[in-house]
Enzyme design. Structure first.
Site, PDB file in Angstrom:
ATOM      1  N   LYS A   1      42.877  14.236 -16.487  1.00  0.00           N
ATOM      2  CA  LYS A   1      44.260  14.687 -16.621  1.00  0.00           C
ATOM      3  C   LYS A   1      44.603  14.678 -18.116  1.00  0.00           C
ATOM      4  O   LYS A   1      44.140  13.775 -18.804  1.00  0.00           O
ATOM      5  CB  LYS A   1      45.208  13.727 -15.887  1.00  0.00           C
ATOM      6  CG  LYS A   1      44.950  13.628 -14.379  1.00  0.00           C
ATOM      7  CD  LYS A   1      45.822  12.513 -13.774  1.00  0.00           C
ATOM      8  CE  LYS A   1      45.432  12.250 -12.330  1.00  0.00           C
ATOM      9  NZ  LYS A   1      46.141  11.119 -11.719  1.00  0.00           N
TER      10      LYS A   1
ATOM     11  N   ASP B   1      47.452   4.474  -9.487  1.00  0.00           N
ATOM     12  CA  ASP B   1      47.985   3.415 -10.361  1.00  0.00           C
ATOM     13  C   ASP B   1      49.416   3.732 -10.799  1.00  0.00           C
ATOM     14  O   ASP B   1      49.666   4.755 -11.434  1.00  0.00           O
ATOM     15  CB  ASP B   1      47.099   3.285 -11.612  1.00  0.00           C
ATOM     16  CG  ASP B   1      45.667   2.881 -11.261  1.00  0.00           C
ATOM     17  OD1 ASP B   1      45.501   1.901 -10.525  1.00  0.00           O
ATOM     18  OD2 ASP B   1      44.723   3.549 -11.727  1.00  0.00           O
TER      19      ASP B   1
ATOM     20  N   LYS C   1      48.501   6.174 -19.713  1.00  0.00           N
ATOM     21  CA  LYS C   1      48.653   6.281 -18.259  1.00  0.00           C
ATOM     22  C   LYS C   1      48.055   7.593 -17.766  1.00  0.00           C
ATOM     23  O   LYS C   1      48.304   8.651 -18.343  1.00  0.00           O
ATOM     24  CB  LYS C   1      50.135   6.205 -17.870  1.00  0.00           C
ATOM     25  CG  LYS C   1      50.685   4.794 -17.919  1.00  0.00           C
ATOM     26  CD  LYS C   1      52.087   4.749 -17.353  1.00  0.00           C
ATOM     27  CE  LYS C   1      52.682   3.358 -17.479  1.00  0.00           C
ATOM     28  NZ  LYS C   1      54.123   3.352 -17.168  1.00  0.00           N
ATOM     29  N   GLY C   2      47.293   7.516 -16.699  1.00  0.00           N
ATOM     30  CA  GLY C   2      46.694   8.711 -16.111  1.00  0.00           C
ATOM     31  C   GLY C   2      45.450   9.194 -16.841  1.00  0.00           C
ATOM     32  O   GLY C   2      44.762  10.093 -16.376  1.00  0.00           O
TER      33      GLY C   2
ATOM     34  N   ALA D   1      42.672   9.148 -11.565  1.00  0.00           N
ATOM     35  CA  ALA D   1      41.659   9.158 -12.632  1.00  0.00           C
ATOM     36  C   ALA D   1      40.740   7.940 -12.543  1.00  0.00           C
ATOM     37  O   ALA D   1      39.710   7.869 -13.211  1.00  0.00           O
ATOM     38  CB  ALA D   1      42.353   9.154 -13.991  1.00  0.00           C
ATOM     39  N   SER D   2      41.111   6.996 -11.687  1.00  0.00           N
ATOM     40  CA  SER D   2      40.420   5.700 -11.698  1.00  0.00           C
ATOM     41  C   SER D   2      39.116   5.705 -10.913  1.00  0.00           C
ATOM     42  O   SER D   2      39.042   6.236  -9.799  1.00  0.00           O
ATOM     43  CB  SER D   2      41.334   4.625 -11.120  1.00  0.00           C
ATOM     44  OG  SER D   2      40.615   3.421 -10.987  1.00  0.00           O
TER      45      SER D   2
ATOM     46  N   ARG E   1      39.164   6.249 -18.607  1.00  0.00           N
ATOM     47  CA  ARG E   1      38.778   5.043 -19.358  1.00  0.00           C
ATOM     48  C   ARG E   1      38.208   5.429 -20.734  1.00  0.00           C
ATOM     49  O   ARG E   1      38.581   4.844 -21.746  1.00  0.00           O
ATOM     50  CB  ARG E   1      37.740   4.261 -18.541  1.00  0.00           C
ATOM     51  CG  ARG E   1      37.708   2.783 -18.864  1.00  0.00           C
ATOM     52  CD  ARG E   1      36.651   2.080 -18.017  1.00  0.00           C
ATOM     53  NE  ARG E   1      36.838   2.227 -16.589  1.00  0.00           N
ATOM     54  CZ  ARG E   1      35.917   1.919 -15.670  1.00  0.00           C
ATOM     55  NH1 ARG E   1      34.742   1.424 -16.055  1.00  0.00           N
ATOM     56  NH2 ARG E   1      36.147   2.085 -14.387  1.00  0.00           N
TER      57      ARG E   1
ATOM     58  N   THR F   1      49.447  -1.331 -10.252  1.00  0.00           N
ATOM     59  CA  THR F   1      48.301  -1.717 -11.085  1.00  0.00           C
ATOM     60  C   THR F   1      48.429  -1.237 -12.537  1.00  0.00           C
ATOM     61  O   THR F   1      47.637  -1.643 -13.378  1.00  0.00           O
ATOM     62  CB  THR F   1      47.004  -1.114 -10.512  1.00  0.00           C
ATOM     63  OG1 THR F   1      47.303   0.224 -10.098  1.00  0.00           O
ATOM     64  CG2 THR F   1      46.481  -1.898  -9.338  1.00  0.00           C
TER      65      THR F   1
ATOM     66  N   GLU G   1      53.419  11.425  -9.397  1.00  0.00           N
ATOM     67  CA  GLU G   1      52.757  10.943 -10.616  1.00  0.00           C
ATOM     68  C   GLU G   1      53.670  10.049 -11.456  1.00  0.00           C
ATOM     69  O   GLU G   1      54.858  10.333 -11.586  1.00  0.00           O
ATOM     70  CB  GLU G   1      52.394  12.149 -11.491  1.00  0.00           C
ATOM     71  CG  GLU G   1      50.942  12.519 -11.460  1.00  0.00           C
ATOM     72  CD  GLU G   1      49.999  11.494 -12.055  1.00  0.00           C
ATOM     73  OE1 GLU G   1      50.463  10.559 -12.753  1.00  0.00           O
ATOM     74  OE2 GLU G   1      48.783  11.614 -11.833  1.00  0.00           O
ATOM     75  N   ASP G   2      53.107   9.011 -12.051  1.00  0.00           N
ATOM     76  CA  ASP G   2      53.913   8.164 -12.955  1.00  0.00           C
ATOM     77  C   ASP G   2      53.560   8.430 -14.424  1.00  0.00           C
ATOM     78  O   ASP G   2      54.145   7.829 -15.308  1.00  0.00           O
ATOM     79  CB  ASP G   2      53.693   6.678 -12.655  1.00  0.00           C
ATOM     80  CG  ASP G   2      52.306   6.212 -13.056  1.00  0.00           C
ATOM     81  OD1 ASP G   2      51.325   6.946 -12.798  1.00  0.00           O
ATOM     82  OD2 ASP G   2      52.200   5.118 -13.640  1.00  0.00           O
TER      83      ASP G   2
ATOM     84  N   ASN H   1      38.036   2.935  -9.917  1.00  0.00           N
ATOM     85  CA  ASN H   1      38.242   1.781  -9.024  1.00  0.00           C
ATOM     86  C   ASN H   1      39.132   2.139  -7.831  1.00  0.00           C
ATOM     87  O   ASN H   1      39.511   1.255  -7.058  1.00  0.00           O
ATOM     88  CB  ASN H   1      38.908   0.643  -9.798  1.00  0.00           C
ATOM     89  CG  ASN H   1      38.026   0.119 -10.934  1.00  0.00           C
ATOM     90  OD1 ASN H   1      36.910  -0.335 -10.692  1.00  0.00           O
ATOM     91  ND2 ASN H   1      38.505   0.186 -12.173  1.00  0.00           N
TER      92      ASN H   1
ATOM     93  N   ASP I   1      49.041  10.115  -6.936  1.00  0.00           N
ATOM     94  CA  ASP I   1      48.312   9.330  -7.919  1.00  0.00           C
ATOM     95  C   ASP I   1      48.257   7.894  -7.370  1.00  0.00           C
ATOM     96  O   ASP I   1      49.009   7.555  -6.444  1.00  0.00           O
ATOM     97  CB  ASP I   1      49.066   9.396  -9.259  1.00  0.00           C
ATOM     98  CG  ASP I   1      48.474   8.484 -10.293  1.00  0.00           C
ATOM     99  OD1 ASP I   1      47.234   8.497 -10.457  1.00  0.00           O
ATOM    100  OD2 ASP I   1      49.229   7.733 -10.945  1.00  0.00           O
TER     101      ASP I   1
HETATM  102  C1  BG6 Z   1      44.475   5.881 -14.203  1.00  0.00           C
HETATM  103  C2  BG6 Z   1      45.289   4.868 -14.972  1.00  0.00           C
HETATM  104  O1  BG6 Z   1      44.920   5.953 -12.896  1.00  0.00           O
HETATM  105  O2  BG6 Z   1      43.091   5.522 -14.208  1.00  0.00           O
HETATM  106  C3  BG6 Z   1      44.715   4.643 -16.349  1.00  0.00           C
HETATM  107  O3  BG6 Z   1      46.619   5.339 -15.072  1.00  0.00           O
HETATM  108  C4  BG6 Z   1      43.240   4.269 -16.247  1.00  0.00           C
HETATM  109  O4  BG6 Z   1      45.439   3.611 -16.979  1.00  0.00           O
HETATM  110  C5  BG6 Z   1      42.505   5.368 -15.491  1.00  0.00           C
HETATM  111  O5  BG6 Z   1      42.676   4.119 -17.540  1.00  0.00           O
HETATM  112  C6  BG6 Z   1      41.012   5.067 -15.341  1.00  0.00           C
HETATM  113  O6  BG6 Z   1      40.888   3.966 -14.494  1.00  0.00           O
HETATM  114  P1  BG6 Z   1      39.603   3.048 -14.314  1.00  0.00           P
HETATM  115  O7  BG6 Z   1      40.031   2.113 -13.212  1.00  0.00           O
HETATM  116  O8  BG6 Z   1      38.486   3.943 -13.900  1.00  0.00           O
HETATM  117  O9  BG6 Z   1      39.354   2.382 -15.616  1.00  0.00           O
HETATM  118 MG    MG Z   2      49.311   6.549 -12.582  1.00  0.00          MG
END
Ligand code: BG6
Ligand code: MG
Length: 218
Positions: A145, A11, A45-46, A115-116, A49, A17, A169-170, A118, A9
């Site tokens: 997730k 973040d 977490k995980g 999941a991000s 958005r 982050t 994973e956190d 970014n 994972d």
């Molecule tokens: C996960 C984070 O990795 O990504 C969540 O743990 C976050 O907190 C999710 O909401 C979605 O990320 P992003 O950067 O697309 O908003």
């Molecule tokens: Mg995480």
């Protein structure tokens, strides 16, 4: 030679982050007059958005029109992007490079399963983007997730069967996703929170290369 698939994972595992996601969500919730605790943050977490905002609105027992929902998501992400703007390698969590370097030495492929949306930008900022054989992030999945989709895609890209994959994973949702994918789950964080994981460590300083070697040889 044994080959396992290691999936990380992002973040709160590779980089610090998770605290920026927390600050940005807290600001958004509080601006809407909704309380937001660290305990509630564990549930985000995980989580994607969209799902995160849905949960916050639920906690505040409120709803907003679709257009406002979209605006709020953009607002949260803009705040978050301000936090990560100046990120560099210093924000890689302690001893993560130790584990990544060991995996490279052992010729074990590793992937990102985040999941991000970014994720790629962050990996570039911390100069790790070239190290991952595969990157699966929030732009590649349709199910968030705790659904195992993100990790199953990563396993496929690594060409390793799920049973031979190991996930770091956190988040509770992420540990559940790894378990649902039939992978070994390693929780990074508090024992009380991540009790569903197969192994739990406070952080990577507690993970020895001997332990990684055992996982490879299992
Ligand atoms: C996960 C984070 O990795 O990504 C969540 O743990 C976050 O907190 C999710 O909401 C979605 O990320 P992003 O950067 O697309 O908003
Ligand atoms: Mg995480």
């Amino acid at each position: 030679m044994n080959k396992k698939g290691f999936i990380f994972d992002l973040d709160g595992v590779i980089v610090d982050t998770a605290k920026y996601h927390f600050l940005a969500w807290k600001k958004l919730a509080n601006d809407l007059g909704i309380d937001f605790s660290e305990k509630q943050n564990e549930e985000l977490k995980g989580v994607s958005r969209v799902k995160s905002l849905e949960k916050i609105l639920d906690w505040g027992k409120t709803t907003v029109p679709e257009a406002v929902f979209t605006e709020l998501m953009a607002k949260k992400n803009n705040d978050y992007l301000k936090y990560i703007e100046k990120m560099d390698q210093d924000e890689i969590l302690a001893d993560v490079p130790k584990v990544l370097d060991f995996l490279k030495d052992e010729q074990q492929p590793f992937a990102l399963g985040s999941a991000s949306k970014n994720a790629r930008a962050i990996l570039e900022k911390v100069a790790l983007i070239e190290d991952f054989k595969s990157i699966v992030d929030g732009t590649d999945v349709s199910k968030a997730k705790p659904d195992p989709e993100v990790f199953l895609i990563a396993a496929k890209e690594l060409k390793i069967v799920p049973e031979n994959c190991i996930v770091f994973e956190d988040s509770v949702a992420g540990v559940q996703a790894a378990n649902a994918a039939n992978m070994i789950s390693i929780g990074i964080g508090e024992k009380e929170t991540l009790k569903e994981a197969d192994y739990i460590f406070k952080d990577f300083t507690e993970i020895s290369t001997a332990f990684i070697k055992e996982l490879i040889e299992k």
